[in-house]
Motif scaffolding. Structure first.
Motif, PDB file in Angstrom:
ATOM      1  N   GLY A 109       1.917 -28.803 -47.708  1.00  0.00           N
ATOM      2  CA  GLY A 109       1.714 -29.571 -49.236  1.00  0.00           C
ATOM      3  C   GLY A 109       3.186 -30.960 -48.624  1.00  0.00           C
ATOM      4  N   ASP A 110       3.110 -32.001 -49.734  1.00  0.00           N
ATOM      5  CA  ASP A 110       3.932 -32.480 -49.833  1.00  0.00           C
ATOM      6  C   ASP A 110       4.616 -32.911 -50.615  1.00  0.00           C
ATOM      7  OD1 ASP A 110       2.856 -35.329 -50.246  1.00  0.00           O
ATOM      8  OD2 ASP A 110       1.724 -34.457 -49.122  1.00  0.00           O
ATOM      9  N   ALA A 111       5.741 -33.436 -51.196  1.00  0.00           N
ATOM     10  CA  ALA A 111       6.414 -34.616 -52.148  1.00  0.00           C
ATOM     11  C   ALA A 111       7.772 -35.460 -52.266  1.00  0.00           C
ATOM     12  CB  ALA A 111       7.398 -32.652 -53.087  1.00  0.00           C
ATOM     13  N   SER A 112       7.181 -36.159 -52.739  1.00  0.00           N
ATOM     14  CA  SER A 112       7.939 -36.857 -52.685  1.00  0.00           C
ATOM     15  C   SER A 112       8.527 -38.533 -53.698  1.00  0.00           C
ATOM     16  CB  SER A 112       7.489 -38.270 -51.636  1.00  0.00           C
ATOM     17  OG  SER A 112       6.533 -39.384 -52.259  1.00  0.00           O
ATOM     18  N   VAL A 113       9.872 -38.497 -53.752  1.00  0.00           N
ATOM     19  CA  VAL A 113      10.187 -38.776 -54.842  1.00  0.00           C
ATOM     20  C   VAL A 113      10.562 -40.782 -54.635  1.00  0.00           C
ATOM     21  CG1 VAL A 113      11.930 -39.301 -56.536  1.00  0.00           C
ATOM     22  CG2 VAL A 113      11.800 -36.463 -56.161  1.00  0.00           C
ATOM     23  N   THR A 114      10.256 -41.801 -55.370  1.00  0.00           N
ATOM     24  CA  THR A 114      10.183 -42.689 -54.922  1.00  0.00           C
ATOM     25  C   THR A 114      10.572 -43.494 -56.068  1.00  0.00           C
ATOM     26  OG1 THR A 114       8.280 -43.124 -52.759  1.00  0.00           O
ATOM     27  CG2 THR A 114       9.213 -44.889 -54.381  1.00  0.00           C
ATOM     28  N   PHE A 115      11.851 -43.863 -55.698  1.00  0.00           N
ATOM     29  CA  PHE A 115      13.104 -45.266 -56.689  1.00  0.00           C
ATOM     30  C   PHE A 115      13.651 -46.325 -56.758  1.00  0.00           C
ATOM     31  CE2 PHE A 115      15.881 -46.994 -59.366  1.00  0.00           C
ATOM     32  CZ  PHE A 115      15.285 -47.042 -60.399  1.00  0.00           C
ATOM     33  N   GLY A 116      12.746 -47.504 -57.150  1.00  0.00           N
ATOM     34  CA  GLY A 116      12.492 -48.894 -56.326  1.00  0.00           C
ATOM     35  C   GLY A 116      12.914 -49.711 -57.670  1.00  0.00           C
ATOM     36  N   SER A 117      13.503 -51.286 -57.295  1.00  0.00           N
ATOM     37  CA  SER A 117      13.789 -52.540 -58.210  1.00  0.00           C
ATOM     38  C   SER A 117      12.207 -52.356 -58.849  1.00  0.00           C
ATOM     39  CB  SER A 117      13.983 -53.625 -57.156  1.00  0.00           C
ATOM     40  OG  SER A 117      14.423 -53.577 -55.954  1.00  0.00           O
ATOM     41  N   GLU A 118      12.903 -52.539 -60.237  1.00  0.00           N
ATOM     42  CA  GLU A 118      11.756 -53.246 -60.938  1.00  0.00           C
ATOM     43  C   GLU A 118      10.990 -54.453 -60.389  1.00  0.00           C
ATOM     44  OE1 GLU A 118      10.573 -52.938 -64.265  1.00  0.00           O
ATOM     45  OE2 GLU A 118      11.946 -52.089 -64.770  1.00  0.00           O
ATOM     46  N   ASP A 119       9.428 -54.561 -60.511  1.00  0.00           N
ATOM     47  CA  ASP A 119       8.560 -55.389 -59.725  1.00  0.00           C
ATOM     48  C   ASP A 119       7.942 -56.286 -60.259  1.00  0.00           C
ATOM     49  OD1 ASP A 119       6.903 -56.766 -57.700  1.00  0.00           O
ATOM     50  OD2 ASP A 119       6.280 -55.385 -57.248  1.00  0.00           O
ATOM     51  N   PRO A 120       8.505 -57.086 -61.329  1.00  0.00           N
ATOM     52  CA  PRO A 120       8.142 -58.594 -62.348  1.00  0.00           C
ATOM     53  C   PRO A 120       7.096 -58.828 -61.421  1.00  0.00           C
ATOM     54  CG  PRO A 120       9.997 -59.083 -61.029  1.00  0.00           C
ATOM     55  CD  PRO A 120       9.674 -57.553 -61.057  1.00  0.00           C
ATOM     56  N   GLY A 121       7.135 -58.868 -60.314  1.00  0.00           N
ATOM     57  CA  GLY A 121       5.993 -60.288 -60.080  1.00  0.00           C
ATOM     58  C   GLY A 121       4.546 -59.251 -59.444  1.00  0.00           C
ATOM     59  N   TRP A 122       4.511 -57.773 -59.556  1.00  0.00           N
ATOM     60  CA  TRP A 122       3.739 -56.832 -59.116  1.00  0.00           C
ATOM     61  C   TRP A 122       2.866 -56.937 -57.553  1.00  0.00           C
ATOM     62  CZ3 TRP A 122       1.418 -53.652 -63.665  1.00  0.00           C
ATOM     63  CH2 TRP A 122       1.626 -54.236 -65.035  1.00  0.00           C
ATOM     64  N   PHE A 123       3.604 -56.958 -57.065  1.00  0.00           N
ATOM     65  CA  PHE A 123       3.515 -56.868 -55.543  1.00  0.00           C
ATOM     66  C   PHE A 123       3.761 -55.781 -55.041  1.00  0.00           C
ATOM     67  CE2 PHE A 123       6.240 -60.924 -56.246  1.00  0.00           C
ATOM     68  CZ  PHE A 123       5.086 -62.122 -55.610  1.00  0.00           C
ATOM     69  N   THR A 124       3.850 -54.393 -55.490  1.00  0.00           N
ATOM     70  CA  THR A 124       3.902 -53.358 -54.781  1.00  0.00           C
ATOM     71  C   THR A 124       2.283 -52.089 -55.715  1.00  0.00           C
ATOM     72  OG1 THR A 124       5.670 -52.793 -56.163  1.00  0.00           O
ATOM     73  CG2 THR A 124       6.292 -53.650 -54.072  1.00  0.00           C
ATOM     74  N   TYR A 125       2.687 -52.601 -56.827  1.00  0.00           N
ATOM     75  CA  TYR A 125       1.827 -51.940 -57.261  1.00  0.00           C
ATOM     76  C   TYR A 125      -0.335 -51.719 -57.059  1.00  0.00           C
ATOM     77  CZ  TYR A 125       4.372 -52.046 -61.652  1.00  0.00           C
ATOM     78  OH  TYR A 125       5.755 -51.951 -62.414  1.00  0.00           O
ATOM     79  N   THR A 126      -0.737 -50.346 -57.058  1.00  0.00           N
ATOM     80  CA  THR A 126      -1.584 -49.830 -56.991  1.00  0.00           C
ATOM     81  C   THR A 126      -2.452 -50.149 -57.341  1.00  0.00           C
ATOM     82  OG1 THR A 126      -0.664 -48.027 -57.011  1.00  0.00           O
ATOM     83  CG2 THR A 126      -0.078 -48.812 -54.689  1.00  0.00           C
ATOM     84  N   ASP A 127      -2.554 -49.882 -59.178  1.00  0.00           N
ATOM     85  CA  ASP A 127      -2.868 -50.234 -60.026  1.00  0.00           C
ATOM     86  C   ASP A 127      -2.187 -50.569 -61.113  1.00  0.00           C
ATOM     87  OD1 ASP A 127      -1.876 -47.848 -61.518  1.00  0.00           O
ATOM     88  OD2 ASP A 127      -3.248 -45.931 -60.761  1.00  0.00           O
ATOM     89  N   TYR A 128      -2.561 -50.632 -62.137  1.00  0.00           N
ATOM     90  CA  TYR A 128      -1.841 -51.155 -63.313  1.00  0.00           C
ATOM     91  C   TYR A 128      -0.429 -50.657 -64.195  1.00  0.00           C
ATOM     92  CZ  TYR A 128      -0.664 -53.498 -67.951  1.00  0.00           C
ATOM     93  OH  TYR A 128       0.108 -54.400 -68.897  1.00  0.00           O
ATOM     94  N   GLU A 129      -0.128 -48.977 -63.390  1.00  0.00           N
ATOM     95  CA  GLU A 129       0.623 -48.688 -64.177  1.00  0.00           C
ATOM     96  C   GLU A 129       1.484 -48.598 -63.160  1.00  0.00           C
ATOM     97  OE1 GLU A 129      -0.307 -45.272 -67.067  1.00  0.00           O
ATOM     98  OE2 GLU A 129      -1.573 -46.718 -67.464  1.00  0.00           O
TER      99      GLU A 129
END
Lengths: 232, 407
Positions: free
Chosen positions: B46-66
């Motif tokens: 198993g694995d679990a991760s929590v990732t918190f980053g800056s707001e990305d208004p340019g959608w550079f890091t999105y993997t889908d719309y949400e």
């Protein structure tokens, strides 16, 4: 209490961080006896599962990968407090823990302080031996078949060893400050020789924990004391 | 960021697994190894991760719309049931914010030869193409973001296409929400060059020793759009050959060709030329490691053929070249530093206002560190600098931290 993967008897818990019972040898030696040395012999029957360390389920693999042999995971039997006066350690030597078939061989290595352990790579793949243990943290980097790197273990304690590339590889190095310990053989037998007369706590360690302790007494006349343990 | 109940359910499942009475004594210890049952025939990781980053208004890091790759909570459970030495059933279930619960992988693996030189896998299987999508993210990813080839959303969609080159150019640099006049009229995110967030369904054959192995698969989806159910009565063939001349170095080549455009598009425009519906990709990857260093990279040449409809027409397939190189150095048993450079470049189309790239070129530099708290518990921090030659936001410097636990 768990420390570096090992549980210690209650009276040793304050002993610091890395202390395996051998540390107590330097701190709390029992009186020196003048009688004939004896021996402690016996067996440790391991009834717990002895399956090899499992690789993480390889759902991202294109195939099953190589099959690995079942590891032999012995126990280590040792005196919780070393006999008083037994200050002379054997001269630190050299030991080896091979990396073969993506397994550390042996799985458990018991040594005295100051011993240098070689970690040769006998596999076709790279390995990267490392440990995060407080007793000895090290990272040997990646190296290939036929090469070997060495680590000197200069503090007593338990060192759990891993490979950074193969998550299923793990092993233990138990570093003692005395020489009154033995690793069980395939049949579970052990023998600790040259034990001066006196009462001692005999501890059985297996896979990161002290599983059982027992008081044994070597009479002034010496002789052999038998002890049998069952680990469930 | 939407946080549904499902991730917590799976996180609870992972926590439950930690306390399960398996062969490994996990009840009193934080496991560093998979939990095993039945003498090792049933393995659970198993694995679990929590990732918190800056707001990305340019959608550079999105993997889908949400979902942004730098703002999400994810938990996963992997189970391998070994029916025999030759047959195993594997499944991986993931839950994450904005997505819900996904059966990421479920397939049967048959190893007919005792030598282990041949494996056949059938079901929802790991992708044969390239290497990154098979890294069991996130612990095999030294950084937090994913390579753009496997994550950056282009303005191409399988279920909706532009009627003209101008329709396409209007969507340039906004792959997170794309709307076209032909096919599904609802706006939806575009696809990356190669999907790493979902796996395809089909059958795969692997042959050879680790020093030189080949693999081939036939699946119902395509590299950009892996699927469980076929949407276009056409499959994808992918193949890969990897060579390890020495342990310190490996090189691989991959190719894939599959039907990409959905039948719904063809039904919307039955006058469209047949055959302009494929995705083709060719990739090269290499990895080298020595001492405390690990260096690897991939380069992918890709094209999507979409039907030329109205003037100004899209005549040629929409092409892209993308690649990344990353390096990791271990500075201390508990600390490493890593860096990755990414580029994506696109071919041109001719619209009403002239010739220009059909999608905005984009680049990224990510660098960061990882700190091992204990075996199976890793903290990462990274900075992602993104540049794009178009779109509403053309540069963005983002930061992210990630806590990751696995066993």
């Amino acid at each position: 209490m768990q420390m570096d993967g090992t549980r210690f008897p209650g009276f040793l818990r304050p002993a610091a961080a890395a202390a395996i019972p051998a540390v107590a040898f330097w701190l709390a030696c029992s009186p020196l006896s003048a009688g004939a040395d004896g021996a402690i012999r016996g067996t440790v029957e391991i009834r717990r599962s002895q399956s090899a360390t499992a690789a993480r389920p390889a759902s991202a693999g294109l195939g099953a990968g190589p099959r690995r042999p079942v590891e032999f995971r012995p126990a280590v039997v040792y005196l919780d407090k070393a006999p008083g006066g037994a200050f002379e350690l054997p001269r630190p030597g050299r030991a080896a823990m091979d990396q073969r078939d993506q397994t550390f061989v042996p799985h458990v290595l018991a040594i005295t302080v100051g011993t240098i352990v070689d970690f040769p790579n006998s596999d076709l793949t790279f390995h990267n031996v490392f440990s995060l243990s407080k007793t000895k943290a090290f990272d040997l980097g990646r190296y290939s078949r036929g090469k070997s790197k060495a680590v000197r273990f200069d503090r007593p304690g338990v060192v759990q060893v891993f490979c950074d590339i193969h998550s299923h590889m793990s092993a233990y190095v138990l570093v003692f400050a005395h020489s009154f310990f033995a690793v069980t053989d395939q049949a579970g037998a052990f023998a600790i020789a040259g034990v001066p007369p006196g009462s001692y706590t005999l501890a059985v360690w297996h896979e990161g924990e002290v599983r059982e302790t027992r008081t044994v007494t070597i009479p002034d006349s010496g002789g052999t004391v038998e002890a049998a343990f069952v680990i469930r | 960021m939407r946080l549904g109940p499902c991730p917590f359910a799976v996180a609870g499942l992972v926590a439950g697994l930690l306390l399960a009475p398996g062969d490994v004594a996990v009840a009193q210890h934080w496991p560093t190894e998979p939990v095993t049952f039945a003498g090792g025939r049933l393995l659970i990781g198993g694995d679990a991760s929590v990732t918190f980053g800056s707001e990305d208004p340019g959608w550079f890091t999105y993997t889908d719309y949400e979902t942004s790759a730098i703002r999400r909570v994810r938990a996963g459970v992997t189970v391998e049931a070994r029916a025999s030495d030759r047959v195993s059933f594997l499944t991986e279930i993931r839950a994450e914010t904005g997505v819900g619960v996904i059966p990421y992988a479920w397939y049967v693996r048959v190893s007919p030869l005792a030598s282990g030189l041949v494996d056949v896998q059938a079901g929802r299987i790991p992708p044969v193409f390239g290497t990154f999508a098979r890294r069991s993210y996130p612990q095999d990813n030294p950084l937090i973001g994913s390579p753009q080839t496997y994550q950056y959303l282009t303005s191409v969609r399988p279920d909706a296409v532009p009627a003209t080159a101008d329709d396409l150019l209007k969507m340039k640099g906004r792959g997170w929400l794309v709307k076209y006049p032909v096919g599904d009229p609802e706006p939806h995110n575009g696809v990356p060059t190669a999907a790493a967030e979902r796996w395809d369904t089909g059958v795969q054959l692997r042959i050879g020793p680790p020093a030189l192995e080949g693999a081939m698969s036939y699946t119902v989806g395509s590299l950009s759009d892996p699927r469980v159910r076929d949407d276009n009565q056409g499959g994808q063939v992918a193949a890969r050959v990897a060579w390890h001349p020495v342990p310190a170095f490996s090189i691989g080549v991959s190719a894939a060709r599959g039907v990409f455009i959905a039948d719904s598009v063809k039904q919307a425009r039955p006058d469209a030329r047949q055959g302009d519906d494929h995705q083709r990709a060719f990739g090269v990857d290499a990895e080298s490691s020595w001492g405390r260093w690990l260096i690897r990279g991939e380069y992918v040449v890709n094209s999507w053929a979409i039907p030329p409809l109205d003037a100004p027409r899209i005549v040629d397939p929409l092409g892209s070249h993308s690649g990344y190189a990353e390096a990791r150095i271990r500075l201390h048993p508990r600390l490493y530093a890593a860096v990755r450079g990414d580029v994506m470049r696109f071919t041109t189309v001719e619209g009403s206002s002239g010739v220009e790239t059909w999608e905005a070129d984009v680049s990224r530099l990510e660098y960061g560190v990882g700190i091992t708290i204990r075996r199976g518990l890793l903290l990462k921090a990274s900075v992602l600098s993104n540049w794009r030659d178009g779109g509403r936001v053309q540069r963005s410097h983002l930061g992210a931290v990630q806590a990751l636990f696995w066993f």
